[in-house]
Design a protein around this motif. Structure first.
Motif, PDB file in Angstrom:
ATOM      1  N   GLY B  93      -8.868   2.059  -2.634  1.00  0.00           N
ATOM      2  CA  GLY B  93      -7.919   1.942  -3.744  1.00  0.00           C
ATOM      3  C   GLY B  93      -7.657   3.254  -4.448  1.00  0.00           C
ATOM      4  N   LEU B  94      -8.519   4.254  -4.202  1.00  0.00           N
ATOM      5  CA  LEU B  94      -8.367   5.558  -4.865  1.00  0.00           C
ATOM      6  C   LEU B  94      -7.543   6.531  -4.034  1.00  0.00           C
ATOM      7  CD1 LEU B  94     -12.068   5.964  -6.083  1.00  0.00           C
ATOM      8  CD2 LEU B  94     -10.164   4.936  -7.292  1.00  0.00           C
ATOM      9  N   ILE B  95      -7.223   6.145  -2.801  1.00  0.00           N
ATOM     10  CA  ILE B  95      -6.421   7.025  -1.930  1.00  0.00           C
ATOM     11  C   ILE B  95      -5.003   7.102  -2.504  1.00  0.00           C
ATOM     12  CG2 ILE B  95      -5.458   7.312   0.397  1.00  0.00           C
ATOM     13  CD1 ILE B  95      -7.926   5.714   1.427  1.00  0.00           C
ATOM     14  N   PRO B  96      -4.459   8.322  -2.630  1.00  0.00           N
ATOM     15  CA  PRO B  96      -3.095   8.445  -3.157  1.00  0.00           C
ATOM     16  C   PRO B  96      -2.121   7.615  -2.323  1.00  0.00           C
ATOM     17  CG  PRO B  96      -4.137  10.582  -3.032  1.00  0.00           C
ATOM     18  CD  PRO B  96      -5.056   9.628  -2.377  1.00  0.00           C
ATOM     19  N   GLY B  97      -1.272   6.859  -2.981  1.00  0.00           N
ATOM     20  CA  GLY B  97      -0.308   6.001  -2.283  1.00  0.00           C
ATOM     21  C   GLY B  97      -0.644   4.538  -2.458  1.00  0.00           C
ATOM     22  N   PHE B  98      -1.965   4.250  -2.632  1.00  0.00           N
ATOM     23  CA  PHE B  98      -2.395   2.872  -2.878  1.00  0.00           C
ATOM     24  C   PHE B  98      -1.981   2.510  -4.314  1.00  0.00           C
ATOM     25  CE2 PHE B  98      -5.384   0.916   0.231  1.00  0.00           C
ATOM     26  CZ  PHE B  98      -5.199   1.842   1.236  1.00  0.00           C
ATOM     27  N   GLY B  99      -1.209   1.484  -4.415  1.00  0.00           N
ATOM     28  CA  GLY B  99      -0.770   1.034  -5.744  1.00  0.00           C
ATOM     29  C   GLY B  99       0.426   1.786  -6.279  1.00  0.00           C
ATOM     30  N   THR B 100       0.828   2.833  -5.557  1.00  0.00           N
ATOM     31  CA  THR B 100       1.975   3.616  -6.062  1.00  0.00           C
ATOM     32  C   THR B 100       3.172   3.549  -5.116  1.00  0.00           C
ATOM     33  OG1 THR B 100       0.955   5.563  -5.087  1.00  0.00           O
ATOM     34  CG2 THR B 100       0.639   5.261  -7.442  1.00  0.00           C
ATOM     35  N   ILE B 101       2.912   3.328  -3.833  1.00  0.00           N
ATOM     36  CA  ILE B 101       4.020   3.195  -2.888  1.00  0.00           C
ATOM     37  C   ILE B 101       4.301   1.707  -2.699  1.00  0.00           C
ATOM     38  CG2 ILE B 101       4.810   3.621  -0.514  1.00  0.00           C
ATOM     39  CD1 ILE B 101       2.914   6.065  -0.517  1.00  0.00           C
ATOM     40  N   GLY B 102       5.529   1.294  -2.938  1.00  0.00           N
ATOM     41  CA  GLY B 102       5.820  -0.134  -2.835  1.00  0.00           C
ATOM     42  C   GLY B 102       7.305  -0.436  -2.870  1.00  0.00           C
ATOM     43  N   LEU B 103       7.566  -1.678  -3.140  1.00  0.00           N
ATOM     44  CA  LEU B 103       8.967  -2.146  -3.138  1.00  0.00           C
ATOM     45  C   LEU B 103       9.288  -2.781  -4.494  1.00  0.00           C
ATOM     46  CD1 LEU B 103       8.547  -4.156   0.173  1.00  0.00           C
ATOM     47  CD2 LEU B 103       9.705  -1.941   0.041  1.00  0.00           C
ATOM     48  N   TYR B 104      10.569  -2.764  -4.820  1.00  0.00           N
ATOM     49  CA  TYR B 104      11.011  -3.497  -5.996  1.00  0.00           C
ATOM     50  C   TYR B 104      11.583  -4.819  -5.508  1.00  0.00           C
ATOM     51  CZ  TYR B 104      10.311   0.546  -8.987  1.00  0.00           C
ATOM     52  OH  TYR B 104       9.744   1.558  -9.691  1.00  0.00           O
ATOM     53  N   VAL B 112       6.199  -3.997  -6.447  1.00  0.00           N
ATOM     54  CA  VAL B 112       5.114  -4.579  -5.635  1.00  0.00           C
ATOM     55  C   VAL B 112       4.540  -3.480  -4.742  1.00  0.00           C
ATOM     56  CG1 VAL B 112       4.512  -6.304  -3.879  1.00  0.00           C
ATOM     57  CG2 VAL B 112       6.211  -6.839  -5.634  1.00  0.00           C
ATOM     58  N   PRO B 113       3.270  -3.055  -5.011  1.00  0.00           N
ATOM     59  CA  PRO B 113       2.690  -2.008  -4.157  1.00  0.00           C
ATOM     60  C   PRO B 113       2.402  -2.540  -2.749  1.00  0.00           C
ATOM     61  CG  PRO B 113       1.092  -2.753  -5.769  1.00  0.00           C
ATOM     62  CD  PRO B 113       2.364  -3.453  -6.091  1.00  0.00           C
ATOM     63  N   LEU B 114       2.608  -1.680  -1.762  1.00  0.00           N
ATOM     64  CA  LEU B 114       2.366  -2.107  -0.371  1.00  0.00           C
ATOM     65  C   LEU B 114       0.880  -2.313  -0.087  1.00  0.00           C
ATOM     66  CD1 LEU B 114       4.774  -0.019   1.879  1.00  0.00           C
ATOM     67  CD2 LEU B 114       4.635  -2.506   1.742  1.00  0.00           C
ATOM     68  N   LEU B 115       0.100  -1.440  -0.716  1.00  0.00           N
ATOM     69  CA  LEU B 115      -1.352  -1.535  -0.485  1.00  0.00           C
ATOM     70  C   LEU B 115      -2.082  -1.606  -1.823  1.00  0.00           C
ATOM     71  CD1 LEU B 115      -1.522   1.216   2.250  1.00  0.00           C
ATOM     72  CD2 LEU B 115      -2.042  -1.185   2.648  1.00  0.00           C
ATOM     73  N   ARG B 116      -3.144  -2.397  -1.812  1.00  0.00           N
ATOM     74  CA  ARG B 116      -3.951  -2.529  -3.030  1.00  0.00           C
ATOM     75  C   ARG B 116      -5.392  -2.790  -2.586  1.00  0.00           C
ATOM     76  NH1 ARG B 116      -2.731  -7.235  -7.522  1.00  0.00           N
ATOM     77  NH2 ARG B 116      -4.906  -7.478  -8.143  1.00  0.00           N
ATOM     78  N   SER B 117      -6.341  -2.243  -3.311  1.00  0.00           N
ATOM     79  CA  SER B 117      -7.756  -2.375  -2.927  1.00  0.00           C
ATOM     80  C   SER B 117      -8.119  -3.848  -2.679  1.00  0.00           C
ATOM     81  CB  SER B 117      -8.641  -1.800  -4.033  1.00  0.00           C
ATOM     82  OG  SER B 117      -9.976  -2.089  -3.756  1.00  0.00           O
ATOM     83  N   ALA B 118      -8.780  -4.111  -1.559  1.00  0.00           N
ATOM     84  CA  ALA B 118      -9.110  -5.496  -1.186  1.00  0.00           C
ATOM     85  C   ALA B 118     -10.000  -6.165  -2.221  1.00  0.00           C
ATOM     86  CB  ALA B 118      -9.797  -5.502   0.175  1.00  0.00           C
ATOM     87  N   THR B 119     -10.874  -5.365  -2.832  1.00  0.00           N
ATOM     88  CA  THR B 119     -11.816  -5.952  -3.804  1.00  0.00           C
ATOM     89  C   THR B 119     -11.172  -6.170  -5.189  1.00  0.00           C
ATOM     90  OG1 THR B 119     -12.645  -3.697  -3.926  1.00  0.00           O
ATOM     91  CG2 THR B 119     -14.041  -5.319  -2.828  1.00  0.00           C
ATOM     92  N   SER B 120      -9.898  -5.809  -5.328  1.00  0.00           N
ATOM     93  CA  SER B 120      -9.213  -6.133  -6.588  1.00  0.00           C
ATOM     94  C   SER B 120      -8.484  -7.484  -6.450  1.00  0.00           C
ATOM     95  CB  SER B 120      -8.228  -5.013  -6.963  1.00  0.00           C
ATOM     96  OG  SER B 120      -7.171  -4.975  -6.033  1.00  0.00           O
TER      97      SER B 120
END
Lengths: 167, 247
Positions: B93-104, B112-120
């Protein structure tokens, strides 16, 4: 139910996550943990074996050094004994040679003394004979004109007897 | 605003493929790749990666052995897998792009972020907690035997029966505490990082990122250590536990 919906709890996703974790658990158990733990055991065994062999080597070396010391001590004792024997033998031979030499010298000296005595006696005897002969000649010449042949003979015999008595 | 629920990216029939499911797949691929790499390249004289993995495995195995003794070989795979899976999921989840790259998406054009930490995602943490609980009880019943295992919860003695009921409630609580602790910490971390990055995208989020690295490691350790402790406690025979307490 509102909370469940709020948190997005979904039975399919939940089941998928459970199945997913079990699959990962199985794969890691078979591929990763087993091979790493086996390798750790193998390494531990080889280290133990190495330590054991090193210990055995150390004991063998100690034994060899002990053996070496024993052999060296034995050799030193033997060499010391040989030298001592040689010294004793040398002293004994030297004494024997000295004794032989002394005996031989005494024998030679004895022989020489005996020869000298013999020589002296012979010389004395020859000198006495010469003196007798000279005396008789001298008597013959000095009394030849004074006495007859028979008196001369008697006088010479008497003088010869007297001279032989003096000898 | 980040929603509690993981956002679906697409659907496979009835199954919603969320951004946390995509991260789970990434974590799975990484773990499987690592396992295959180690399996194929394992050597008596280790390289850097093998050394790192061996160090981690040896440390965790020794720890399990010191707690669970001869039962370590059964408990260890759960402990290690929980740790590796949660750690990689947390840190992903700390990798740049996780939670920041996504779609509207939608009319409101929600991001809506494409990737999000599994444990969240509560589905992941709840699923892990259920596995932890079920595995603990399966190990307990096989190690102790059904009679002794059930004897912990059911008794003819009313006091022991009452304690047994409390134990059962305790087991349910364990699942809730394990899953919500992990979910809460990681989800909160993502919210904090999103907020901080919104204030200033440069340098300012770095201390928070470092904090989240530590939080990710600590949470992975907490989950796996608690599971190990529960397993060790529940697989300890009653007479052995008495001996230990007598000492």
């Amino acid at each position: 139910m509102e909370i469940v919906k709020e948190f997005g709890l979904n039975p399919y996703l939940l089941a998928a996550q459970i199945v997913n974790f079990l699959i990962i658990l199985y794969i890691l158990k078979k591929l990763l943990y087993k091979s790493v733990l086996d390798m750790l055991k193998k390494r531990s065994d080889s280290i133990k074996e190495g330590i054991k062999q090193a210990e055995e080597g150390r004991l063998t070396l100690e034994k060899a050094l002990e053996e070496e010391k024993k052999i060296l001590k034995k050799a030193q004792d033997q060499s010391r004994k040989i030298v001592d024997d040689a010294n004793t033998q040398a002293v004994s031979i030297s004494k024997e040679i000295e004794e032989n030499s002394r005996k031989q010298a005494e024998k030679i000296l004895e022989e020489a003394k005996r020869q000298i005595e013999q020589e002296a006696k012979d010389t004395e005897r020859r000198l006495s004979e010469n003196v007798t002969n000279l005396s008789i000649e001298l008597i013959k010449k000095s009394v030849g004109e004074l006495f007859g042949e028979r008196e001369q003979k008697q006088l010479i015999e008497k003088a010869a007897k007297q001279l032989s008595k003096k000898k | 605003m980040v929603s509690f629920a993981a956002e679906p990216i697409f659907r496979l029939g009835f199954f919603p493929v969320t951004n946390t499911v995509l991260d789970t797949i990434i974590v799975d691929v990484l773990l499987i790749a690592l396992a295959v790499y180690i399996k194929k390249n394992i050597k008596l004289v280790p390289g850097f990666i093998q050394n790192l993995i061996e160090m981690a495995i040896e440390t965790f195995y020794s720890l399990t052995e010191s707690v669970a003794g001869e039962r370590a070989s059964k408990i260890f795979p759960y402990l290690m897998t929980f740790f590796l899976f949660i750690l990689i999921a947390n840190w992903s989840g700390l990798i740049p792009g996780f939670g920041t790259i996504g779609l509207y998406e939608g009319k409101e054009r929600t991001f809506v972020p494409l990737l999000r930490s599994a444990t969240s995602d509560i589905n992941t943490t709840f699923g892990l907690a259920i596995v932890s609980l079920v595995a603990t009880h399966m190990l307990s019943s096989t190690t102790l035997g059904i009679k002794e295992y059930l004897g912990r919860y059911f008794s003819l003695n009313p006091i022991n029966l009452y304690v047994g009921v409390l134990e059962i409630i305790g087991e349910i609580t364990k699942v809730i505490s394990l899953s919500f602790r992990l979910f809460g910490n990681i989800f909160a971390g993502e919210v904090v990082l999103g907020t901080v990055a919104g204030l200033s995208a440069f340098l300012f989020p770095l201390p928070f990122l470092l904090l989240e690295v530590i939080v990710g490691l600590v949470q992975a350790l907490v989950f796996s250590m608690l599971t190990m402790a529960f397993m060790a406690i529940l697989t300890t025979p009653h007479h052995e536990a008495k001996e230990v307490s007598a000492k």
